[in-house]
Design an enzyme around this catalytic site. Structure first.
Site, short mmCIF file in Angstrom:
data_model
loop_
_atom_site.label_atom_id
_atom_site.label_comp_id
_atom_site.label_asym_id
_atom_site.label_seq_id
_atom_site.Cartn_x
_atom_site.Cartn_y
_atom_site.Cartn_z
N HIS A 48 4.65 -4.71 11.14
CA HIS A 48 5.01 -3.97 12.36
C HIS A 48 5.13 -4.91 13.56
CE1 HIS A 48 4.47 0.27 11.03
NE2 HIS A 48 3.56 -0.23 10.21
N HIS B 202 1.45 3.92 1.90
CA HIS B 202 2.00 4.69 3.02
C HIS B 202 3.54 4.77 2.96
CE1 HIS B 202 -1.86 4.15 5.63
NE2 HIS B 202 -1.93 5.18 4.80
N HIS C 191 0.85 -1.21 0.00
CA HIS C 191 0.00 0.00 0.00
C HIS C 191 0.87 1.24 0.00
CE1 HIS C 191 0.80 -0.46 4.31
NE2 HIS C 191 0.26 0.71 4.57
N HIS D 130 6.11 2.33 4.08
CA HIS D 130 6.17 1.08 3.30
C HIS D 130 6.81 1.25 1.93
CE1 HIS D 130 3.55 -1.36 6.04
NE2 HIS D 130 3.38 -0.14 6.50
#
Ligand SMILES: [Zn+2]
Length: 269
Positions: free
Chosen positions: A180, A60, A58, A63
């Site tokens: 995470h 973000h 994704h 990332h």
């Protein structure tokens, strides 16, 4: 020459609590969600591995933020979600969506792409049906965490619940490579939702012991998450009763339970 059974799945720590997963056949490697370049580059150099592909789940920045630096003029294929804009990376990304395959020769990896919207609108996950030893692997970004799930930044609770349902339906022995190290704080919240879950109490002690030694709590497995993750247990009568009791709400169904739980988690300290 390494045998294919020696494939390694390594969580490379980045930022405060991210893991950038690196998969290698002992020579070539891929990186999943490299939010930072430096830790990946240092780890690859230490092992003498060559980066041959990048997978993105994704948009973000924690990332994707290291991708441009890792590419640095090299022709490394990058796969990413069809439904999300990736800014300056856009020209370098091969777009994939649910049902597509990502097939790599070395390391020999064959992923099926899953659409898992909720955390972001176009979030995808990569599922490897079986490594050479027969173990399935999942790279799920910020959708499913050990004992938790991602925040709903762009999607609805119903979307996220459907996404988690599709992940929970994967084979139980699937190793889940989350992005995470949130496990201990997730367990604290899980214990509030599901206080009578014996497996969760055991995992709480085991996970704390791992973190005391600085060891990652990941990968987890789908079977383990079905047993201990409250977001996969929204249909469980004891979870629903505990939510109704503590939040003074009527819990009519599993979507209502999931929605209440996700909102409670956002403010849980
Ligand atoms: Zn995210």
């Amino acid at each position: 020459m390494n045998s294919p059974l020696e494939y390694e799945y390594v969580p490379v720590p980045a930022f405060d609590d991210n893991y950038i997963w690196v998969v290698s056949d002992g020579r070539n490697a891929i990186a999943v969600d490299p939010g930072e370049a430096a830790p990946v580059r240092a780890y690859l150099a230490k092992r003498g591995w060559r980066l041959v592909a990048i997978l993105l789940t994704h948009h973000h920045n924690d990332h994707v933020g290291g991708v441009a630096d890792l590419l640095n003029g090299q022709r490394v294929p990058v796969y990413g979600p069809a439904g999300e804009a990736l800014g300056p990376l856009d020209p370098f990304v091969t777009r994939v969506k649910g049902g597509d395959r990502v097939q790599l020769a070395a390391p020999a990896l064959d992923f099926t792409v899953l659409d898992v919207p909720g955390h972001t609108r176009g979030h995808i996950a990569y599922f490897q049906a079986g490594d050479p030893a027969g173990v399935p692997h999942l790279f799920c970004g910020d959708t499913l965490f050990a004992c938790g799930c991602g925040r709903l930044f762009e999607g609805s609770p119903a979307q996220m619940l459907a996404s988690l349902d599709s992940l929970a339906a994967l084979p139980g022995k699937t190793e889940v490579h989350c992005a995470h190290e949130y496990t201990l704080s997730n367990i604290r919240f899980a214990l509030a939702c599901d206080p009578d879950n014996a497996a969760l109490h055991t995992w709480s002690r085991d996970a704390a012991a791992l973190r005391e030694r600085g060891v990652p709590t990941l990968p987890t497995t789908i079977a383990h998450e079905r047993a201990v993750n409250p977001f996969l247990r929204a249909g469980d009568p004891s979870v629903q009763a505990s939510l109704a009791d503590q939040l003074h709400e009527t819990v009519s169904d599993r979507l209502a339970a999931f929605t209440l739980m996700r909102e409670w988690k956002n403010r849980f300290r």
